[in-house]
Design an enzyme around this catalytic site. Sequence first.
Site, PDB file in Angstrom:
ATOM      1  N   GLY A 181       0.777  -1.369   0.025  1.00 63.15           N
ATOM      2  CA  GLY A 181       0.080   0.089   0.256  1.00 63.15           C
ATOM      3  C   GLY A 181       0.724   1.270  -0.167  1.00 63.15           C
ATOM      4  O   GLY A 181       1.925   1.200  -0.796  1.00 63.15           O
ATOM      5  N   CYS A 182       0.281   2.218   0.976  1.00 65.38           N
ATOM      6  CA  CYS A 182       1.163   3.565   0.980  1.00 65.38           C
ATOM      7  C   CYS A 182       2.733   3.254   1.408  1.00 65.38           C
ATOM      8  O   CYS A 182       3.317   4.316   1.222  1.00 65.38           O
ATOM      9  CB  CYS A 182       0.281   4.373   1.825  1.00 65.38           C
ATOM     10  N   ALA A 183       2.735   2.188   2.117  1.00 64.65           N
ATOM     11  CA  ALA A 183       4.269   1.960   2.459  1.00 64.65           C
ATOM     12  C   ALA A 183       5.299   1.727   1.403  1.00 64.65           C
ATOM     13  O   ALA A 183       6.654   1.783   1.432  1.00 64.65           O
ATOM     14  CB  ALA A 183       4.305   0.869   3.725  1.00 64.65           C
TER      15      ALA A 183
END
Length: 369
Positions: free
Chosen positions: A137-139
């Site tokens: 995801g965003c990581a």
Amino acid sequence: MPTLCKPSVHVPEYTITAEETMEFAAKVHAGKPQLPLALRLIQNTGVRKRHIVQPIEKTLRHPGFEERNRIYELESKKRCPPVIEEALANADLAAEDIDAIIYVSCTGFLMPSLTAWLINTMGFRYDTRQLPIAQLGCAAGGAAINRAHDFCAAHPDSNVLIVSCELCSLCYQPTDDDISALLSDGLFGDAVGAAVVRGNGGTGVSLERNAAHLIPNTEDWISYAVRDTGFHFQLDRRVPGTMEPLAPVLRDFTRSHGWDVGNLDFYIIHAGGPRILDDLAKFLNVDRKVFRHSWSTLADYGNIASAVVLEALRRQFEEDTILPSAATGMIAGFGPGITAEMALGSWTVDTQGNPATAPASYLYSGGTI
């Protein structure tokens, strides 16, 4: 040390303003008891506008998971090449100079990865390593930088291309009307980003150290429910509070490198939402203005998932005040797990003065595609 060069980030041509988001939400979910709270939360995100790959009328319809994924493939193949070309130019490299491609995306699925198509169509060598990352995801923006750093450390003099393609609007689910779904409908935007980590040379962030940390027993706090209709984003209300346990991790990580997390020269932080940035500033005891590039990314584009750190770094390059050589900084991405991917580095200037990398000739690479 490997150097993270100036990213290129483009956003699609279609836009939706905060006011339009509120109007559409009120119309589509009229009469729902949770709507007033959701509208307040959307208003408090600070997002002024977002960019999407289709007109809003098409975005609000759901043609089915198969068609959504077909659009993802079509749009990613259309939008990634020009961004990659700019990133290569920023690093003063050509496609044949790249030894590995790290492709990150959590908004569509292709097998083989888009990396195979890029190699076949953009002149990359056929022995280029491929590393697709789909589930962070965003990581994943921070993870991509860290894996590029690791690759260059293991293979000296190598160059790694990072590509982030996040078409979040293709995950819109019109029947999802819980608070987290409505909030995400007003928070996430679309973007494509790319950057090169050079094994030698280049102007940018000289990568010195990286680390990851997972908050125990939080794996269901940010997740996808995969159903016949595609990816349904699920966000636990406890997520905004995760900066309190992560701030000490960031502080200890920085201290282990001999630096003070409260006294760095630049901070490139994932803009997950306003409370994430406010809380992190509070728990690190820094002025919230040090996250100015994250705040401006959030306001202009919304949360663009793994591309946030690339866009925030691009804005650092574009800032009027150019960082001095050896200025210290941190890059951090947060996402499902709950996972933090962290990097420390110092600003370095290409001593060869290449026009694509020297500070005096920074070129604007943000735009629409």
